[in-house]
Enzyme design. Structure first.
Site, PDB file in Angstrom:
ATOM      1  N   LYS A 111      13.438  21.238  33.231  1.00 60.60           N
ATOM      2  CA  LYS A 111      12.597  20.840  32.094  1.00 60.60           C
ATOM      3  C   LYS A 111      12.280  19.351  32.196  1.00 60.60           C
ATOM      4  O   LYS A 111      13.151  18.537  32.563  1.00 60.60           O
ATOM      5  CB  LYS A 111      13.350  21.152  30.800  1.00 60.60           C
ATOM      6  CG  LYS A 111      12.536  20.989  29.521  1.00 60.60           C
ATOM      7  CD  LYS A 111      13.394  21.429  28.316  1.00 60.60           C
ATOM      8  CE  LYS A 111      12.611  21.299  27.016  1.00 60.60           C
ATOM      9  NZ  LYS A 111      13.431  21.627  25.840  1.00 60.60           N
ATOM     10  N   SER A 186      11.275  24.674  22.658  1.00 59.14           N
ATOM     11  CA  SER A 186      10.432  23.761  23.403  1.00 59.14           C
ATOM     12  C   SER A 186      10.527  23.962  24.913  1.00 59.14           C
ATOM     13  O   SER A 186       9.731  23.396  25.668  1.00 59.14           O
ATOM     14  CB  SER A 186      10.798  22.314  23.078  1.00 59.14           C
ATOM     15  OG  SER A 186      12.149  22.086  23.340  1.00 59.14           O
ATOM     16  N   SER A 210      15.805  25.659  21.311  1.00 54.73           N
ATOM     17  CA  SER A 210      14.786  25.517  22.351  1.00 54.73           C
ATOM     18  C   SER A 210      15.062  26.181  23.677  1.00 54.73           C
ATOM     19  O   SER A 210      14.190  26.191  24.537  1.00 54.73           O
ATOM     20  CB  SER A 210      14.524  24.025  22.597  1.00 54.73           C
ATOM     21  OG  SER A 210      13.937  23.482  21.440  1.00 54.73           O
TER      22      SER A 210
END
Lengths: 535, 158
Positions: A111, A186, A210
């Site tokens: 990420k 997210s 997330s």
């Protein structure tokens, strides 16, 4: 050469796969023809050791699938140019008979709010466009030490703020199950990448759900470890008392192997725990030797408040079916109440926005990122931040600034901390009566892109299943458990399994048995089964 | 810091106050949130409103060092008001004698490392990340300094 007795470390390094692991590999090979997920990581290792395939072949396969699907998915903000070169190095190491780390030849997505020294790290924000960190996050360093190949940086909601990945400053990632829907957020890029098999496993971060919510939306396994289990050094901070780095995999075993690789104490993170890291994958039971009711004696608590009005009927029935499955496996499932459940959501958002308003003050265009020309320092800060930060981030910073204003501490931040105490207590009580707790991972399946962007409270509402776990710092595993109608082949539903602090081993054992015994579901996006085209 | 922008700030204040009138006043009453994928807003029950003064967006933007444009103030103000009112529901809860928790109680004892200076091994990369470095200063680029760059750009497109 030092004798093995004098240097016990050599003994460990020379250990070949133990007999139980070999049996597991055979079981997995057999299971490959069935519906149950197999371990991609162990298959790769097996292929490399038996010389059936080279790391270059394997990496090329993933890269070509990535290239074909990326225009539709947009899960990556940056793809490494060194993947094939690193794969060739792996092949040379295999030829030389060197010991292979547990993640050798495995393509991992990271990420983009996790710092990587050789790739840009933007946090999904224009204010860090082009920023190249001076260091690797500890989790990334550990991936590399274990032999992983970092394939690229995945898309996210800016700085982790959002639940759909629509809040990225760069692009919107789509859900591999239905390209008109969100992958969740997210960590949407990381979840979509694993779901579409663009990479084997990936890292995400979880502050209020997330990792778990996108895992549910994309039909993959998602692990949120205990707060302190994985070092946060190199994770761009959103809410420091809530953030953790988490893992995605297409099977529980792969998630377990990844978690082991990145966990452990780190001197650069004062909140990281010295708690022992068990060998999570080694503890997973081979399905060969499993009795008919392998979860006999397990006490499962179904969180009552998660069955309330507002949760999709399809999600409720999938999760109730999962509960029956647990009963068929021998466990006892009862309903349990978490009294402060509903208060957790506003408390979470007060704490998260307050901490974010402080953590994001460092993005001012001075030491890194994009700087806007200005006549004086105040405007330099104000204009750089105005231009570089997205509107969701601005909104949360301003909300946090309000909650922390002089005189407002008692009304907001302190009360949220008190609710936090209540939430911790209710989990503690529930986990005394039960070994694990279960609930949906999200109140709905993946919704359409654009459906919630203008409505902050609607967006926040989607986090109701996950935020309380962050407030308490507990670990939680999400495993796909069923489908709801939608898209071309249904939309996946994830089951959340929560345990006491540092009980990841237990969660993974239970999740593995659940996953391996779940019939009639195949969690591979339909287009992938036909070929590499997603349209 | 924003002294030179007093009049701009004043304009922002006016816009902000106008946007609140559109929403329905300062301390609007919003309800307890119900969760779900759709239709939650229609199902909101009546609840508490905040008794504190409402968010003053231009002042908050000043404190947070974000130069908000007037249209942004108009856009963000009602959303922030809505969320802050929703936060207000915590004020209705009896939290007497509950200790506030700083963080998760997962046996995380402070494990500080030794208080000894260590030279970072990649200082060049840190300095390379600075947008405008003029050894030994981190510089602020003024708009005037940007002109040669803009001029060069203009020349290149003619």
């Amino acid at each position: 050469m030092a004798s093995l007795i004098q240097n016990p470390r050599l003994l460990l390094r020379r250990r070949r796969p133990s007999p139980p692991l070999r049996r597991r590999l055979q079981t997995l090979a057999a299971a490959a023809s069935a519906n149950v997920p197999t371990s991609e990581i162990l298959s790769i290792r097996d292929a490399l050791l038996s010389r059936r395939a080279t790391a270059l072949d394997i990496a090329s396969g993933y890269l070509s699938r990535l290239r074909i699907t990326e225009p539709h998915l947009r899960s990556f903000l940056h793809v490494s140019e060194k993947v094939l070169r690193e794969a060739e190095e792996v092949d040379r190491a295999v030829e030389r008979g060197e010991d292979l780390g547990p993640l050798t030849g495995v393509l991992v997505g990271v990420k983009d709010n996790i710092c990587t020294v050789d790739m840009p790290s933007t946090g999904g924000s224009r204010i860090l466009e082009g920023y190249r960190p001076a260091f690797d996050a500890t989790a990334v360093r550990r991936l590399k030490e274990n032999g992983a190949i970092i394939v690229g940086k995945t898309n996210l909601d800016e700085f982790g703020m959002g639940s759909s990945t629509e809040g990225s400053g760069f692009q919107v990632t789509t859900n591999p199950w239905d390209l008109s829907r969100v992958p969740g957020g997210s960590s949407g890029g990381s979840a979509a990448a694993v779901s579409a098999r663009q990479c084997v496993v990936s890292l995400g971060s979880d502050t209020g759900g997330s990792v778990r919510q996108p895992a549910s939306f994309c039909g993959v396994v998602g692990m949120k470890p205990t707060y302190g289990r994985v070092s946060r050094y190199g994770l761009m901070a959103y809410a420091s008392s809530l953030d953790v780095i988490g893992c995605f995999g297409s099977s529980v075993i792969d998630t377990a192997i990844l978690l082991k690789a990145i966990s452990g104490h780190d001197r650069f993170d004062a909140t990281s725990s010295k708690h022992d890291v068990p060998n999570y994958a080694a503890d997973l039971v081979s399905m060969d030797s499993v009795e008919s009711k392998p979860l006999t004696g397990l006490k499962v608590g179904f969180i009552q408040e998660t069955l309330a009005e507002g949760v999709d009927m399809g999600v409720i029935s999938a999760v109730k079916a999962a509960a029956s499955h647990f009963e068929q496996l021998g466990s006892r499932v009862t309903e349990v109440s978490l009294p402060s459940f509903d208060l957790g959501l506003p408390a979470y958002y007060i704490l998260a926005t307050s901490e974010a308003s402080s953590n994001l003050s460092r993005y001012d265009g001075v030491r890194y990122g994009s700087q806007v020309a200005a006549e004086e320092l105040g405007s330099l800060y104000g204009d750089s931040r105005a231009k570089g930060l997205g509107s969701e981030v601005k909104m949360r910073i301003l909300m946090g600034t309000y909650a922390l204003s002089a005189g407002y501490y008692d009304a907001y931040y302190k009360r949220a901390q008190q609710v936090r105490t209540l939430v911790q207590k209710s989990f503690k009580d529930a986990l005394e009566e039960n070994d694990i707790l279960i609930s949906p991972a999200a109140p709905s399946v993946a919704y359409k892109i654009g459906e919630k962007t203008n409505d902050p409270l609607a967006m926040f509402a989607g986090d109701i299943m996950t935020v309380n776990v962050n407030l308490a710092g507990l670990p939680a595993l999400v495993v796909p458990c069923g489908f709801v109608e939608g898209g071309t082949a249904g939309l996946p539903v994830g089951l959340q399994i929560i345990g006491p602090a540092f009980s990841e081993a237990k969660l993974l054992q239970v999740g593995h048995i659940f996953e391996q015994t779940l019939q009639n579901h195949r969690f591979v996006p339909p287009a992938l089964l036909e070929g590499t085209s997603l349209i | 810091m924003f002294k030179s922008k007093d009049s701009a700030n004043h304009r922002l204040q006016l816009i902000y106050k106008q946007s609140l009138v559109v929403v329905g006043g300062g301390a609007a009453v919003f309800g307890r949130l119900r969760f779900g994928s759709a239709g939650w807003s229609s199902g909101m029950a009546r609840c508490c409103s905040s008794s504190l003064s409402p968010p003053d967006l231009p002042r908050l933007a000043d404190a947070a060092r974000i130069s908000l444009a007037p249209h942004e103030v108009q856009e963000l103000a009602p959303k922030i008001q809505q969320v802050v009112d929703w936060f207000g529901q915590l004020q209705a809860v009896n939290l007497e004698s509950i200790e506030p928790s700083l963080r998760a109680s997962t046996e995380v004892k402070a494990n500080p490392r030794e208080d000894a200076a260590e030279v970072f091994d990649n200082r060049e990369a840190i300095l390379a990340a600075v947008p405008s470095y003029d050894q030994p200063y981190i510089k602020r680029m003024t708009p005037a300094q940007m002109i040669p760059l803009n001029y060069a750009y203009l020349l290149s497109i003619l």
